[in-house]
Write a protein that holds these residues in place. Structure first.
Motif, PDB file in Angstrom:
ATOM      1  N   ASN A  52      40.857  37.724  34.543  1.00  0.00           N
ATOM      2  CA  ASN A  52      39.462  36.964  35.264  1.00  0.00           C
ATOM      3  C   ASN A  52      39.715  35.595  35.296  1.00  0.00           C
ATOM      4  OD1 ASN A  52      38.270  39.708  35.999  1.00  0.00           O
ATOM      5  ND2 ASN A  52      38.342  40.007  33.780  1.00  0.00           N
ATOM      6  N   VAL A  53      39.902  34.691  34.630  1.00  0.00           N
ATOM      7  CA  VAL A  53      40.249  34.095  34.521  1.00  0.00           C
ATOM      8  C   VAL A  53      40.508  33.358  35.734  1.00  0.00           C
ATOM      9  CG1 VAL A  53      41.756  31.599  33.549  1.00  0.00           C
ATOM     10  CG2 VAL A  53      40.288  33.647  31.904  1.00  0.00           C
ATOM     11  N   LEU A  54      41.721  33.922  35.893  1.00  0.00           N
ATOM     12  CA  LEU A  54      42.765  32.812  37.691  1.00  0.00           C
ATOM     13  C   LEU A  54      41.396  32.948  38.630  1.00  0.00           C
ATOM     14  CD1 LEU A  54      45.491  34.411  37.457  1.00  0.00           C
ATOM     15  CD2 LEU A  54      45.182  32.137  37.199  1.00  0.00           C
ATOM     16  N   GLU A  55      40.101  34.670  38.254  1.00  0.00           N
ATOM     17  CA  GLU A  55      39.059  34.405  39.520  1.00  0.00           C
ATOM     18  C   GLU A  55      38.429  33.562  39.073  1.00  0.00           C
ATOM     19  OE1 GLU A  55      39.016  36.356  41.931  1.00  0.00           O
ATOM     20  OE2 GLU A  55      40.495  37.998  41.764  1.00  0.00           O
ATOM     21  N   SER A 101      27.131  33.497  37.374  1.00  0.00           N
ATOM     22  CA  SER A 101      28.253  32.987  38.167  1.00  0.00           C
ATOM     23  C   SER A 101      29.120  34.173  39.087  1.00  0.00           C
ATOM     24  CB  SER A 101      29.084  32.028  37.921  1.00  0.00           C
ATOM     25  OG  SER A 101      28.835  30.733  38.323  1.00  0.00           O
ATOM     26  N   VAL A 102      28.843  35.310  39.618  1.00  0.00           N
ATOM     27  CA  VAL A 102      29.228  35.993  40.119  1.00  0.00           C
ATOM     28  C   VAL A 102      31.057  36.520  40.412  1.00  0.00           C
ATOM     29  CG1 VAL A 102      29.623  37.983  42.615  1.00  0.00           C
ATOM     30  CG2 VAL A 102      27.046  36.995  40.986  1.00  0.00           C
ATOM     31  N   ASN A 103      31.692  37.635  39.972  1.00  0.00           N
ATOM     32  CA  ASN A 103      32.789  37.674  40.307  1.00  0.00           C
ATOM     33  C   ASN A 103      32.876  38.198  41.350  1.00  0.00           C
ATOM     34  OD1 ASN A 103      35.558  37.588  40.496  1.00  0.00           O
ATOM     35  ND2 ASN A 103      36.052  39.051  38.046  1.00  0.00           N
ATOM     36  N   ALA A 104      33.946  38.211  42.528  1.00  0.00           N
ATOM     37  CA  ALA A 104      33.815  38.943  43.131  1.00  0.00           C
ATOM     38  C   ALA A 104      35.443  39.195  43.717  1.00  0.00           C
ATOM     39  CB  ALA A 104      33.056  38.384  44.954  1.00  0.00           C
ATOM     40  N   PHE A 105      36.006  38.905  43.322  1.00  0.00           N
ATOM     41  CA  PHE A 105      37.152  39.231  43.013  1.00  0.00           C
ATOM     42  C   PHE A 105      38.063  38.957  44.186  1.00  0.00           C
ATOM     43  CE2 PHE A 105      36.848  42.165  39.638  1.00  0.00           C
ATOM     44  CZ  PHE A 105      37.637  42.150  38.589  1.00  0.00           C
TER      45      PHE A 105
END
Length: 373
Positions: free
Chosen positions: A31-34, A205-209
């Motif tokens: 998730n850090v990379l995302e 903020s949205v993490n959408a992968f």
């Protein structure tokens, strides 16, 4: 230009913030990379250093090493700390990080409940703090922050604080204050979880992968089903016998072939599952979002309430894979489970988007039904 090469720097733009990210699990590093991909913080000019506070668990360490290499492939600097390598390791780790912590303009963390991370937060002077997902615990973090409560993991909530909790209380309180926006301090939560109401001043903020989908897949899809394991037994929430019964029933009803083990599941439980259910137990070497995206993966992925019911539909967007979630029956809970366990787990299931809901499972003589909702 290849996206791995980073973005071309604008000579007139201000230099990027020096960013330190602290991770203790493979999912946090993913998730850090995302987040870095969304924020343009990858590549040598991105100013991002990921500090891995390595745990002792061999499976987690192995996944973290694989994720660390993926981060390096993106041009991210990775600093591996044997943070739990003996009695003196925490003091050496914190001492070695004190200078970078004070110099960093932005801190990214994956687990605000971690005592290690809370201690590090008391040192930093950063005015920008980012919290990325550490699973469904993010929802609980947001709720506790909004209510001004002490930070306690959901499966421990309701119990009396122990001596170590009381001793650490001032540090935890200080960390909570630093995670509360105010003055020149900005707080962002980068999440794939359903967050309807954030505390005032917190940016969501949205993490959408997007990084996962760009780098991997689309996967080859098999005809059968795969089942995702959970550590609810290991955390003392679910009775082990009921859990094995439920897995057996799910595998039989949906013709599942593989069981993807959670990294915290015990070897004894996994052996029992293999013997009593006939499932092929797989210990993934990367977070399941990447495993599923690379494939091969079953046409149906079965899960109990967990992070993956929120993240897999995003990682597998555009494919024909269906994610199905099975509720935890109240009769499966242990006597020592937190009073909040059932409500929290139901909330995890009820707020999941784009999943097929299995309301219950037949487990033989115990009166639990199998149905789709």
């Amino acid at each position: 230009m290849s996206p791995r090469a980073g973005r071309t720097a604008d000579p007139a733009a201000p230099p990027p913030l020096t960013t330190l990210a602290f991770v203790e699990s493979p999912v946090q590093l993913l998730n850090v990379l995302e987040w870095a991909h969304a924020a343009g913080a990858t590549g040598p000019a991105g100013g991002l250093t990921v500090v891995v506070l390595s745990p002792n668990d061999p499976m987690t360490r192995g996944q973290l090493r694989r994720m660390a290499q993926l981060a390096r492939d993106e041009g991210v600097e990775v600093r591996w700390e044997e943070a739990r390598g003996g009695a003196g390791a925490p003091f050496q780790t914190i001492g070695g990080l004190a200078g970078p912590l004070r110099a960093a303009g932005r801190i990214v963390i994956g687990d605000p409940f971690s005592r290690y991370v809370q201690l590090l937060l008391t040192i930093t002077r950063a005015r920008s703090l980012v919290v990325v997902d550490d699973g469904t615990a993010t929802m609980e973090f947001i709720s506790q922050l909004a209510r001004g409560e002490r930070l306690v993991r959901w499966h421990r909530k309701g119990g009396r604080p122990g001596p170590r909790d009381l001793l650490f209380a001032p540090v935890s309180a200080s960390a909570r204050r630093r995670l509360t926006p105010g003055g020149a301090r900005a707080v962002e939560v980068f999440s794939a979880m359903p967050i309807d109401a954030a505390p005032e001043g917190v940016t969501v903020s949205v993490n959408a992968f997007a990084w996962t989908r760009e780098r991997f897949g689309p996967p080859r899809i098999t005809r059968g089903a795969d089942l995702v394991g959970t550590s609810l037994v290991e955390t003392g929430v679910v009775d082990p016998d009921r859990y094995v019964d439920a897995v057996r029933a799910l595998a039989r009803t949906h013709n599942a072939a593989r069981y993807f083990a959670h990294r915290r599941e015990s070897a004894e439980k996994l052996h029992r599952l293999a013997v009593e259910t006939g499932l092929q137990v797989v210990r993934p070497d990367l977070p399941l979002e990447l495993i599923a995206r690379r494939g091969p993966i079953g046409r149906t992925i079965l899960s109990f309430p967990s992070t993956v019911v929120h993240t897999l539909p995003l990682a597998l967007a555009g494919t024909e894979v269906k994610v199905a979630v099975c509720d935890i029956d109240p009769g499966w809970l242990t006597e020592t489970a937190s009073p909040r366990a059932q409500g929290f787990l139901s909330g995890v299931t009820g707020t999941a988007r784009d999943v097929h809901r299995l309301t219950s499972v037949i487990t033989g003589p115990r009166s639990v039904r199998s149905a789709a909702g």
